[in-house]
Design a protein around this motif. Sequence first.
Motif, PDB file in Angstrom:
ATOM      1  N   LEU A 294       1.000   2.625  -3.399  1.00 36.12           N
ATOM      2  CA  LEU A 294      -0.061   3.267  -4.115  1.00 36.12           C
ATOM      3  C   LEU A 294      -0.129   4.798  -3.925  1.00 36.12           C
ATOM      4  CD1 LEU A 294      -2.811   0.814  -2.926  1.00 36.12           C
ATOM      5  CD2 LEU A 294      -1.391   0.731  -5.145  1.00 36.12           C
ATOM      6  N   LYS A 295      -0.872   5.373  -5.109  1.00 33.98           N
ATOM      7  CA  LYS A 295      -0.554   6.758  -5.151  1.00 33.98           C
ATOM      8  C   LYS A 295      -1.632   7.383  -4.081  1.00 33.98           C
ATOM      9  CE  LYS A 295       0.856   7.170  -9.846  1.00 33.98           C
ATOM     10  NZ  LYS A 295       0.640   5.878 -10.340  1.00 33.98           N
ATOM     11  N   ASP A 296      -2.603   6.932  -3.884  1.00 29.80           N
ATOM     12  CA  ASP A 296      -4.025   7.306  -2.893  1.00 29.80           C
ATOM     13  C   ASP A 296      -4.019   8.750  -2.834  1.00 29.80           C
ATOM     14  OD1 ASP A 296      -5.880   7.172  -0.904  1.00 29.80           O
ATOM     15  OD2 ASP A 296      -4.027   7.289   0.652  1.00 29.80           O
TER      16      ASP A 296
ATOM     17  N   THR B 122     -13.130   4.056  -6.291  1.00 32.80           N
ATOM     18  CA  THR B 122     -11.709   4.448  -5.829  1.00 32.80           C
ATOM     19  C   THR B 122     -10.891   3.235  -5.318  1.00 32.80           C
ATOM     20  OG1 THR B 122     -12.372   6.805  -5.254  1.00 32.80           O
ATOM     21  CG2 THR B 122      -9.930   5.866  -4.307  1.00 32.80           C
ATOM     22  N   LEU B 123     -11.611   2.559  -4.430  1.00 31.90           N
ATOM     23  CA  LEU B 123     -10.896   1.203  -3.852  1.00 31.90           C
ATOM     24  C   LEU B 123     -10.588   0.317  -4.919  1.00 31.90           C
ATOM     25  CD1 LEU B 123     -12.591   0.846  -0.564  1.00 31.90           C
ATOM     26  CD2 LEU B 123     -10.244   1.302  -0.987  1.00 31.90           C
TER      27      LEU B 123
ATOM     28  N   LEU C 133      -6.139   5.937   2.709  1.00 33.12           N
ATOM     29  CA  LEU C 133      -5.269   4.710   3.320  1.00 33.12           C
ATOM     30  C   LEU C 133      -4.342   5.183   4.275  1.00 33.12           C
ATOM     31  CD1 LEU C 133      -4.327   3.242   0.025  1.00 33.12           C
ATOM     32  CD2 LEU C 133      -6.058   2.566   1.265  1.00 33.12           C
ATOM     33  N   THR C 134      -4.349   4.301   5.403  1.00 28.31           N
ATOM     34  CA  THR C 134      -3.560   4.564   6.550  1.00 28.31           C
ATOM     35  C   THR C 134      -2.721   3.302   7.059  1.00 28.31           C
ATOM     36  OG1 THR C 134      -5.045   4.104   8.019  1.00 28.31           O
ATOM     37  CG2 THR C 134      -5.284   6.612   7.575  1.00 28.31           C
TER      38      THR C 134
ATOM     39  N   GLY D 269       0.826  -1.249  -0.051  1.00 32.79           N
ATOM     40  CA  GLY D 269      -0.110  -0.041  -0.098  1.00 32.79           C
ATOM     41  C   GLY D 269       0.912   1.213   0.068  1.00 32.79           C
TER      42      GLY D 269
ATOM     43  N   ARG E 101      -1.093  -0.576   3.880  1.00 36.37           N
ATOM     44  CA  ARG E 101      -2.028   0.510   4.088  1.00 36.37           C
ATOM     45  C   ARG E 101      -3.371   0.055   3.892  1.00 36.37           C
ATOM     46  NH1 ARG E 101       2.022   2.035   5.689  1.00 36.37           N
ATOM     47  NH2 ARG E 101       3.152   3.782   5.279  1.00 36.37           N
TER      48      ARG E 101
ATOM     49  N   HIS F  85     -16.468   5.360  -1.675  1.00 36.61           N
ATOM     50  CA  HIS F  85     -15.069   5.108  -2.181  1.00 36.61           C
ATOM     51  C   HIS F  85     -14.978   3.765  -2.655  1.00 36.61           C
ATOM     52  CE1 HIS F  85     -13.906   8.307   0.833  1.00 36.61           C
ATOM     53  NE2 HIS F  85     -14.639   7.695   1.678  1.00 36.61           N
TER      54      HIS F  85
ATOM     55  N   TYR G 122      -7.700   1.468  -6.983  1.00 39.77           N
ATOM     56  CA  TYR G 122      -6.368   1.090  -6.197  1.00 39.77           C
ATOM     57  C   TYR G 122      -6.037  -0.425  -6.173  1.00 39.77           C
ATOM     58  CZ  TYR G 122      -6.819   5.437  -3.574  1.00 39.77           C
ATOM     59  OH  TYR G 122      -6.694   6.964  -3.079  1.00 39.77           O
TER      60      TYR G 122
ATOM     61  N   PHE H  91      -7.806   0.756   4.295  1.00 43.80           N
ATOM     62  CA  PHE H  91      -8.733   1.778   4.332  1.00 43.80           C
ATOM     63  C   PHE H  91      -9.671   0.890   5.362  1.00 43.80           C
ATOM     64  CE2 PHE H  91     -13.282   1.942   2.883  1.00 43.80           C
ATOM     65  CZ  PHE H  91     -13.408   3.131   2.871  1.00 43.80           C
TER      66      PHE H  91
END
Length: 195
Positions: free
Chosen positions: A72-74, A106-107, A79-80, A69, A90, A103, A110, A92
Amino acid sequence: MTRDDPRIEAYFSKSGRWQSELQALRSLLSETPLVEDFKWRSPCYTFDGANVATIWAMKEACGLSFFKGVLLKDPAGILTAPGDNSRSVRLFRFSSLEQLAPHRDTLKGYVLEAIGLEKAGAKVTFEKDDLAYPAELVDRLDADTALREAFEALTPGRRRGYLLHFTEPKQPATRTARIDRHADRILAGKGMHDR
């Protein structure tokens, strides 16, 4: 594609707090080229045998985590790091279908980006580990050559896991007890969470 593993269906069919949310993640992941497998007591999603993502049910939330993760650009900033010592993964994290819905696309993007990273052979590079060996481990490794060789033969991630675990307690006796408890696993070439 789902592997023929009864643990996968058992995981999704058991009753629990996050079952609707986990099913929604499963549905999202089924729309990608990932293969559904079962590792670490939960579904794990792979591409050409490489771990890409996994889903988790936790006490306060559930989540979709990406093994690489950090690469990944995020752009959405969703993402944390799952913990203070997480360097690559990372996550979600969400606690309702209403939090997941906006999301979803978006996910999925990703996930496709993570697959692209696997296709490209991308690797996460870590800075040199700055974790010091606790005195109790140094003494034990000095006294036991076989344990030293086995510890040094572990992957960097497994060594790091043990070092974090061994250095956490404040009391030397607790550190020593942890080292003693895991010595056989180290000698067997296993990490803390390997079976």
